[in-house]
Design an enzyme around this catalytic site. Sequence first.
Site, PDB file in Angstrom:
ATOM      1  N   HIS A  82      46.633  41.718  48.281  1.00 37.78           N
ATOM      2  CA  HIS A  82      45.633  41.806  47.219  1.00 37.78           C
ATOM      3  C   HIS A  82      46.247  41.338  45.908  1.00 37.78           C
ATOM      4  O   HIS A  82      47.395  41.647  45.608  1.00 37.78           O
ATOM      5  CB  HIS A  82      45.173  43.264  47.070  1.00 37.78           C
ATOM      6  CG  HIS A  82      44.198  43.453  45.947  1.00 37.78           C
ATOM      7  ND1 HIS A  82      42.852  43.188  46.091  1.00 37.78           N
ATOM      8  CD2 HIS A  82      44.372  43.866  44.674  1.00 37.78           C
ATOM      9  CE1 HIS A  82      42.242  43.436  44.943  1.00 37.78           C
ATOM     10  NE2 HIS A  82      43.139  43.845  44.058  1.00 37.78           N
ATOM     11  N   ASP A 162      33.720  54.124  45.292  1.00 42.46           N
ATOM     12  CA  ASP A 162      34.362  53.234  44.321  1.00 42.46           C
ATOM     13  C   ASP A 162      33.350  52.214  43.799  1.00 42.46           C
ATOM     14  O   ASP A 162      33.315  51.928  42.601  1.00 42.46           O
ATOM     15  CB  ASP A 162      35.572  52.508  44.936  1.00 42.46           C
ATOM     16  CG  ASP A 162      36.074  51.418  44.000  1.00 42.46           C
ATOM     17  OD1 ASP A 162      36.519  51.768  42.894  1.00 42.46           O
ATOM     18  OD2 ASP A 162      35.953  50.213  44.338  1.00 42.46           O
ATOM     19  N   ARG A 169      31.712  52.136  35.453  1.00 45.02           N
ATOM     20  CA  ARG A 169      32.820  51.864  34.520  1.00 45.02           C
ATOM     21  C   ARG A 169      32.590  50.545  33.781  1.00 45.02           C
ATOM     22  O   ARG A 169      32.877  50.427  32.587  1.00 45.02           O
ATOM     23  CB  ARG A 169      34.149  51.797  35.290  1.00 45.02           C
ATOM     24  CG  ARG A 169      34.643  53.168  35.748  1.00 45.02           C
ATOM     25  CD  ARG A 169      35.781  53.023  36.749  1.00 45.02           C
ATOM     26  NE  ARG A 169      36.888  52.257  36.241  1.00 45.02           N
ATOM     27  CZ  ARG A 169      37.721  51.536  37.016  1.00 45.02           C
ATOM     28  NH1 ARG A 169      37.575  51.509  38.324  1.00 45.02           N
ATOM     29  NH2 ARG A 169      38.698  50.870  36.479  1.00 45.02           N
ATOM     30  N   SER A 184      40.938  52.670  42.407  1.00 44.73           N
ATOM     31  CA  SER A 184      39.883  51.753  42.849  1.00 44.73           C
ATOM     32  C   SER A 184      40.450  50.704  43.812  1.00 44.73           C
ATOM     33  O   SER A 184      39.922  50.489  44.913  1.00 44.73           O
ATOM     34  CB  SER A 184      39.284  51.093  41.595  1.00 44.73           C
ATOM     35  OG  SER A 184      38.479  50.010  41.925  1.00 44.73           O
ATOM     36  N   LYS A 188      40.066  50.755  48.333  1.00 44.06           N
ATOM     37  CA  LYS A 188      39.471  49.676  49.137  1.00 44.06           C
ATOM     38  C   LYS A 188      40.471  49.130  50.146  1.00 44.06           C
ATOM     39  O   LYS A 188      40.129  48.791  51.272  1.00 44.06           O
ATOM     40  CB  LYS A 188      38.966  48.560  48.214  1.00 44.06           C
ATOM     41  CG  LYS A 188      37.678  48.953  47.499  1.00 44.06           C
ATOM     42  CD  LYS A 188      37.191  47.880  46.569  1.00 44.06           C
ATOM     43  CE  LYS A 188      38.087  47.737  45.373  1.00 44.06           C
ATOM     44  NZ  LYS A 188      37.469  47.654  44.084  1.00 44.06           N
TER      45      LYS A 188
END
Length: 435
Positions: A82, A162, A169, A184, A188
């Site tokens: 990621h 989330d 947010r 967050s 995931k």
Amino acid sequence: MNIIDLIEKKKQKQSLNQEEIEYFVNGYLNGEIEDYQISALLMAIYFVGMDIDETTYLTKAMVDSGEILDLSSLGDYVIDKHSSGGVGDKITMMFMPIVASLGDFKVAKLSGRGLGHTGGTIDKFESIPGFNVNLTDDKFLNQLRKINIALSSQTKTLAPADGKIYALRDVTATVNIIPLIASSIVSKKIASGANYIVLDVKFGVGAFIQSKKDATILAKTMVEIGKRLNKKIIACITDMNMPLGHAIGNSLELIEAIEFLKGNMPNDLKEITYSLISTIILKTGKFKTQTDVINAIDESIKSGKVLDIFKTMINAQNGDCNVLSNYSLFGTTKNQYIIKSNQNGFIRNIDALKIAKACKFLGAGRVRKDDKIDLNVGIYLNKHYGDKVNKNEPIATIYYNNEKNFLEALQNVNEAFEYSSKMPPTRTLLYKIIE
Ligand code: URA
């Protein structure tokens, strides 16, 4: 328990316990707690912060709010990667087939569309005609079983709490706070099922975190959550002050990634790709030294194995693999504009944020989740950091379809380039590894 007491408790700078965190996450997801109450709580968290226990409870509650993809039948080495997001960041497209070529590894990548100056990995792959980014869980698993590599769009069933909290947010100015960002991202990733996860945490003008210090805190937080929730998470902290590689824009980046897999590697892309891969592969214990991993990558690329795997993946997901040899199949833009240097010298900076803004003006990225993006527009940097340049030589090419906003894009690209009379020092992009 009641939400007003929790807001009050946080306001008084006290920590919330696991039960309290589960209460507000689940209560918000099932509609029992209102947007305005969670907004107040998020704002209190924004100012007061959360300690690592709270951050871990929040992550766990968000993971448990939905489906957790069970990849355990795929063996012990399922890898995911990621990036916290960057300009020209096409590393995933190289990372996936290279790792899948190295032996016993499976690369399972679920990706969101995301907002930003260009699309995310999913958008970039969608520039391949026919490429299916919406695999069912069964198809995703079967493909991993057969060819060790699969990419799919992340469904709303993974960490849905989330999704709902992040959307709130976004509209309450509470995105930019490390415990919320860390929980967050990690929720995931954990729900996506891989057991080895490498995070590319970026800092600099083109990243959403500017300083090395904050990027380091974010990386340490995410790695610590991984430890507490029994996932092997490693983070590489990397420089995002200048665009990565030469191409910025969806199909342009895919073409640059294909060239990389054919062995044409700009130094910056090579450094980050090789670093991320060797860091996570060494963690699996399947290779002994970094040199062993690097030699294996070089060999896989040289032999054409990596490109073959990429082709197999495109085929498996119904994409047209002729794009690998015929880039015109991506389509192109109506217009191209070449920017020339107004002086002699060396390129000493290309401001990633200005390039990102230019791409947004061209329509390469989206502001809202359902915006349509133009997959062919973007910017190609004919010159990069450290290159010598003569007056009137091309430094960048703008690919665009729409005259609207073109001048704003042009101005941003022009302003992004900075020159010096002497060759600037060599850059190192990998700042630190946190494990
Ligand atoms: N990306 C995420 O997925 N979550 C955040 O909070 C910030 C960036």
